[in-house]
Design an enzyme around this catalytic site. Structure first.
Site, PDB file in Angstrom:
ATOM      1  N   GLN A   6      32.102  29.557 -39.622  1.00  0.00           N
ATOM      2  CA  GLN A   6      30.678  29.208 -39.445  1.00  0.00           C
ATOM      3  C   GLN A   6      30.274  28.188 -40.507  1.00  0.00           C
ATOM      4  OE1 GLN A   6      27.870  32.514 -39.568  1.00  0.00           O
ATOM      5  NE2 GLN A   6      26.190  31.232 -38.853  1.00  0.00           N
ATOM      6  N   HIS A  51      24.325  30.744 -33.636  1.00  0.00           N
ATOM      7  CA  HIS A  51      24.428  29.941 -32.420  1.00  0.00           C
ATOM      8  C   HIS A  51      25.685  30.326 -31.662  1.00  0.00           C
ATOM      9  CE1 HIS A  51      26.363  27.860 -35.776  1.00  0.00           C
ATOM     10  NE2 HIS A  51      27.249  27.446 -34.900  1.00  0.00           N
ATOM     11  N   HIS A 110      28.523  28.945 -29.047  1.00  0.00           N
ATOM     12  CA  HIS A 110      29.131  27.743 -28.468  1.00  0.00           C
ATOM     13  C   HIS A 110      29.473  28.023 -27.004  1.00  0.00           C
ATOM     14  CE1 HIS A 110      30.280  25.641 -32.356  1.00  0.00           C
ATOM     15  NE2 HIS A 110      30.127  26.876 -32.810  1.00  0.00           N
TER      16      HIS A 110
HETATM   17  P1  5GP Z   1      29.801  26.413 -36.529  1.00  0.00           P
HETATM   18  O1  5GP Z   1      30.974  25.765 -37.223  1.00  0.00           O
HETATM   19  O2  5GP Z   1      28.751  26.860 -37.530  1.00  0.00           O
HETATM   20  O3  5GP Z   1      30.186  27.502 -35.567  1.00  0.00           O
HETATM   21  O4  5GP Z   1      29.178  25.291 -35.602  1.00  0.00           O
HETATM   22  C1  5GP Z   1      28.272  24.360 -36.057  1.00  0.00           C
HETATM   23  C2  5GP Z   1      28.256  23.268 -35.029  1.00  0.00           C
HETATM   24  O5  5GP Z   1      27.092  22.481 -35.245  1.00  0.00           O
HETATM   25  C3  5GP Z   1      29.450  22.323 -35.120  1.00  0.00           C
HETATM   26  O6  5GP Z   1      30.195  22.378 -33.906  1.00  0.00           O
HETATM   27  C4  5GP Z   1      28.822  20.948 -35.362  1.00  0.00           C
HETATM   28  O7  5GP Z   1      29.453  19.923 -34.646  1.00  0.00           O
HETATM   29  C5  5GP Z   1      27.396  21.154 -34.905  1.00  0.00           C
HETATM   30  N1  5GP Z   1      26.435  20.310 -35.618  1.00  0.00           N
HETATM   31  C6  5GP Z   1      26.374  20.085 -36.971  1.00  0.00           C
HETATM   32  N2  5GP Z   1      25.342  19.278 -37.259  1.00  0.00           N
HETATM   33  C7  5GP Z   1      24.722  19.001 -36.081  1.00  0.00           C
HETATM   34  C8  5GP Z   1      23.578  18.193 -35.736  1.00  0.00           C
HETATM   35  O8  5GP Z   1      22.923  17.578 -36.572  1.00  0.00           O
HETATM   36  N3  5GP Z   1      23.253  18.126 -34.418  1.00  0.00           N
HETATM   37  C9  5GP Z   1      23.958  18.775 -33.449  1.00  0.00           C
HETATM   38  N4  5GP Z   1      23.555  18.649 -32.183  1.00  0.00           N
HETATM   39  N5  5GP Z   1      25.041  19.548 -33.740  1.00  0.00           N
HETATM   40  C10 5GP Z   1      25.413  19.647 -35.034  1.00  0.00           C
END
Ligand code: 5GP
Ligand code: ZN
Length: 133
Positions: A91, A97, A99
């Site tokens: 994360q 969130h 996916h």
């Molecule tokens: P995590 O790694 O926390 O599960 O996922 C975070 C996700 O947020 C990543 O897939 C990354 O690409 C996405 N993300 C990060 N910054 C932004 C942003 O400014 N806008 C959008 N639409 N997605 C973002």
């Protein structure tokens, strides 16, 4: 304020695909596959361990709706739906969130789940640990 709260507040632009009173969904900026979408509660909740039941219901309803929308509009019936909870799990944005990642015939997302020979002694111990009162 966290990055996703700023997106919810329209302080940072995003490509929104679904919105209601409780939930927002927008395209992940870094598309694993075409249509890779993030679905999140508007209320700031850092991860699934902090999630209340009511918000959880709104979130899961929205995940189903978004998956259905992507399936119809992008003509795909295969998805990986996943959540990274905590840094060890990958994360990077600490606003819960989900996916929703479509799988397309010509554009594959690889989700690594290793296959091991079953270790029944260990399974029994782990099971006991989880179900013991
Ligand atoms: P995590 O790694 O926390 O599960 O996922 C975070 C996700 O947020 C990543 O897939 C990354 O690409 C996405 N993300 C990060 N910054 C932004 C942003 O400014 N806008 C959008 N639409 N997605 C973002
Ligand atoms: Zn937030």
């Amino acid at each position: 304020m966290c990055l996703f709260c700023k997106i919810i507040n329209n302080e940072i632009p995003s490509f929104k695909v679904f919105e209601n009173k409780y939930v927002l969904a927008f395209l992940d900026i870094s598309q694993e596959t075409t249509g890779h979408t993030l679905v999140l509660p508007k209320k700031h909740i850092s991860n699934i361990l902090e999630l209340d039941v009511e918000t959880g219901h709104h979130l899961s309803d929205a995940v189903i709706e978004v998956t259905d929308l992507l399936s119809k509009k992008l003509k795909c019936n295969n998805f990986n739906i996943l959540n990274n909870c905590g840094e060890l799990a990958g994360q990077t944005v600490h606003h819960l969130h989900i996916h929703v990642i479509p799988q397309h015939e010509n554009e594959h997302f690889t989700f690594n789940h290793n296959s091991h020979d079953p270790d029944f002694k260990k399974l029994e111990l782990t099971h006991k640990k989880i179900i013991d009162k």
